[in-house]
Design an enzyme around this catalytic site. Structure first.
Site, short mmCIF file in Angstrom:
data_model
loop_
_atom_site.label_atom_id
_atom_site.label_comp_id
_atom_site.label_asym_id
_atom_site.label_seq_id
_atom_site.Cartn_x
_atom_site.Cartn_y
_atom_site.Cartn_z
N PHE A 39 20.39 -113.60 -39.42
CA PHE A 39 20.92 -113.40 -40.76
C PHE A 39 20.28 -114.39 -41.73
O PHE A 39 20.12 -115.57 -41.41
CB PHE A 39 22.44 -113.63 -40.79
CG PHE A 39 23.24 -112.68 -39.96
CD1 PHE A 39 23.63 -111.45 -40.45
CD2 PHE A 39 23.64 -113.04 -38.67
CE1 PHE A 39 24.39 -110.58 -39.67
CE2 PHE A 39 24.40 -112.19 -37.89
CZ PHE A 39 24.78 -110.94 -38.39
N ASP A 40 19.95 -113.91 -42.92
CA ASP A 40 19.69 -114.79 -44.05
C ASP A 40 21.04 -115.33 -44.52
O ASP A 40 22.10 -114.80 -44.14
CB ASP A 40 18.98 -114.01 -45.15
CG ASP A 40 18.71 -114.84 -46.39
OD1 ASP A 40 18.55 -116.07 -46.26
OD2 ASP A 40 18.69 -114.27 -47.50
N GLY A 41 21.02 -116.36 -45.35
CA GLY A 41 22.26 -116.94 -45.85
C GLY A 41 22.73 -116.31 -47.15
O GLY A 41 23.53 -115.37 -47.16
N PHE A 67 18.19 -109.54 -40.98
CA PHE A 67 18.78 -109.12 -42.26
C PHE A 67 18.42 -110.12 -43.35
O PHE A 67 18.66 -111.32 -43.20
CB PHE A 67 20.31 -109.04 -42.15
CG PHE A 67 20.81 -108.00 -41.19
CD1 PHE A 67 20.85 -106.65 -41.56
CD2 PHE A 67 21.28 -108.35 -39.93
CE1 PHE A 67 21.33 -105.69 -40.68
CE2 PHE A 67 21.76 -107.41 -39.05
CZ PHE A 67 21.79 -106.06 -39.42
N ASP A 97 17.87 -110.44 -48.00
CA ASP A 97 17.93 -109.77 -49.31
C ASP A 97 16.61 -109.88 -50.06
O ASP A 97 16.47 -109.30 -51.14
CB ASP A 97 19.07 -110.37 -50.16
CG ASP A 97 18.75 -111.79 -50.61
OD1 ASP A 97 18.85 -112.07 -51.82
OD2 ASP A 97 18.40 -112.62 -49.76
#
Length: 315
Positions: free
Chosen positions: A178-180, A291, A293
Site C-alpha cells: 500500500f501507498d500511504g 496500490f 494514487d
C-alpha cells in the site's frame, strides 16, 4: 422490467458467508487479458463480440493483471482451512462482468481451466454494475474501467484501477503493498503539500503528530486484511503487508506509524522513500499487487513487472 443482474453460482466451490468473508470483486478484464476482445467490442459492437466469445468459449483466456493476486488469495484460504477447517473468515472471490451469460461461458470455462475458486459470476446488463457491490458485501473491487472504479469509491467501496500488463506470477505468500497518503490514509497532508510546499507539510505533520491521519479509500480493505493476518504468527503467516510511501521517515514517518498503531493495522515492513522512486524496492518485494494514487509510481512499478492498481483521487 428486465432483470439487470444474472448470477451464476459455482457449485464446485464452497460458498462463503458474505457477513464474515473478505469479498473481493474483480471484473473480467482485471483477472483475464481481454484486450483483443475489448478492442473487437469497441470496433465491431456487442453482437460481433458475443459471436467471437461463443466461438472461442473452450479457448482459455490468458491471465490478466489481477490473476496472480487471486491465486495468492486462494493460497491464503488453503492455509487458513488447514489451521482451522471450520474457519469462516475467508477470502471470497466473485467476477463481475458486463457480458451476457451467453458470452460469459468463456469466462467461466477459463476460471475452471486455471482452477480459480470463483464462487460467483455476476453478469450485469446495467451500465453501472457497481450498484450491486454492497449487496454482495464486497470489500475490494478491481476493475480495468476508470468509471467503474470511481463509482465504487463514491459508494464507499475500496476500489482500484488495474492496467493490463505482462505479469510473472510471484511465489506465495500473498504480498500486498500500500501507498500511504490518499490510499491507506486521507489526502489531507497531500493537500497541505500542494498549497504550502514541503516545509508547510512537514510543519503540519509535526503539529498533528499525536492525531491519527484520516482514513483513505483502501483503509477498510487493509483492516479486513489485517484481521486475517492476525490469525497467524508473523513467521508463519501466508499474508505479508507493506507500506511504501513517498513520506520522509525522519520528518513525516512518526505520525504514519502512530496512525497504523492506533488503527491496530499490522504492517510487516514500512519503507519511507523520501520522494525516491518506488520501483527498485517493489522489485525486491515482488508483491502480488501494489496500490498507489500516483500514476508515475504505477508506471515505475509496471516497468519492473509489478502488478499495479491505481487509486484515483480525482474521480
Amino acid at each position: 422490467m428486465a432483470e439487470l443482474e444474472s448470477t451464476v453460482i459455482n457449485t464446485n466451490v464452497k460458498q462463503k458467508d458474505p457477513n464474515t468473508a473478505l469479498v473481493i470483486a474483480v471484473t473480467t478484464r482485471a483477472i483475464f487479458n481481454l484486450e483483443e476482445e475489448h478492442k473487437l467490442y469497441l470496433e465491431k459492437g456487442k453482437e460481433e463480440y458475443t459471436r467471437h466469445q461463443q466461438a472461442n468459449q473452450d479457448k482459455p483466456l490468458p491471465p490478466g493483471t489481477a490473476f496472480a493476486f487471486i491465486q495468492a488469495v486462494q493460497y491464503v484460504n488453503k492455509k487458513i482451512l488447514e489451521s482451522n477447517p471450520e474457519e469462516r473468515d475467508l477470502f471470497d472471490i466473485l467476477v463481475l462482468s458486463n457480458n451476457s451469460p451467453e458470452s460469459g461461458v468463456r469466462i467461466i470455462n477459463s476460471a475452471k481451466h486455471y482452477g480459480l475458486e470463483i464462487s460467483k459470476f455476476c453478469f450485469v446488463s446495467d451500465e453501472d454494475s457497481t450498484q450491486y457491490l454492497k449487496s454482495h458485501g464486497v470489500k475490494l473491487f478491481l476493475s480495468a474501467d476508470r468509471t467503474d472504479v470511481c463509482n465504487a469509491l463514491r459508494r464507499g467501496v475500496s476500489a482500484a484501477l488495474v492496467f493490463q500488463q505482462e505479469v510473472q506470477a510471484p511465489s506465495t505468500p500473498l504480498r500486498v503493498v500500500f501507498d500511504g497518503d490518499a490510499v491507506l490514509f486521507s489526502d489531507e497532508t497531500d493537500q497541505i503539500f500542494q498549497e504550502q510546499g514541503l516545509e508547510g507539510a512537514v510543519q503540519y505533520e509535526q503539529a498533528m503528530e499525536a492525531v491519527p491521519i484520516g482514513e483513505g479509500p483502501l483503509k477498510a480493505f487493509a483492516m479486513h486484511l489485517g484481521k486475517m493476518r492476525k490469525k497467524f504468527g508473523q513467521e508463519r503467516s501466508p499474508i505479508r503487508t507493506y507500506l511504501v510511501t513517498a513520506r520522509s521517515g525522519r520528518d513525516m514517518g512518526i505520525r504514519a506509524i502512530k496512525t497504523l498503531r492506533e488503527w491496530g493495522l499490522p504492517i510487516d515492513e514500512a519503507f519511507f522513500m523520501d520522494g525516491a522512486p518506488k520501483g527498485p524496492i517493489l522489485a525486491q518485494i515482488q508483491p502480488h499487487i501494489f496500490f498507489d494514487d500516483g500514476l508515475h509510481n504505477i508506471q515505475g512499478a509496471q516497468n519492473v513487472g509489478v502488478p499495479s492498481a491505481w487509486v484515483p483521487s480525482c474521480c
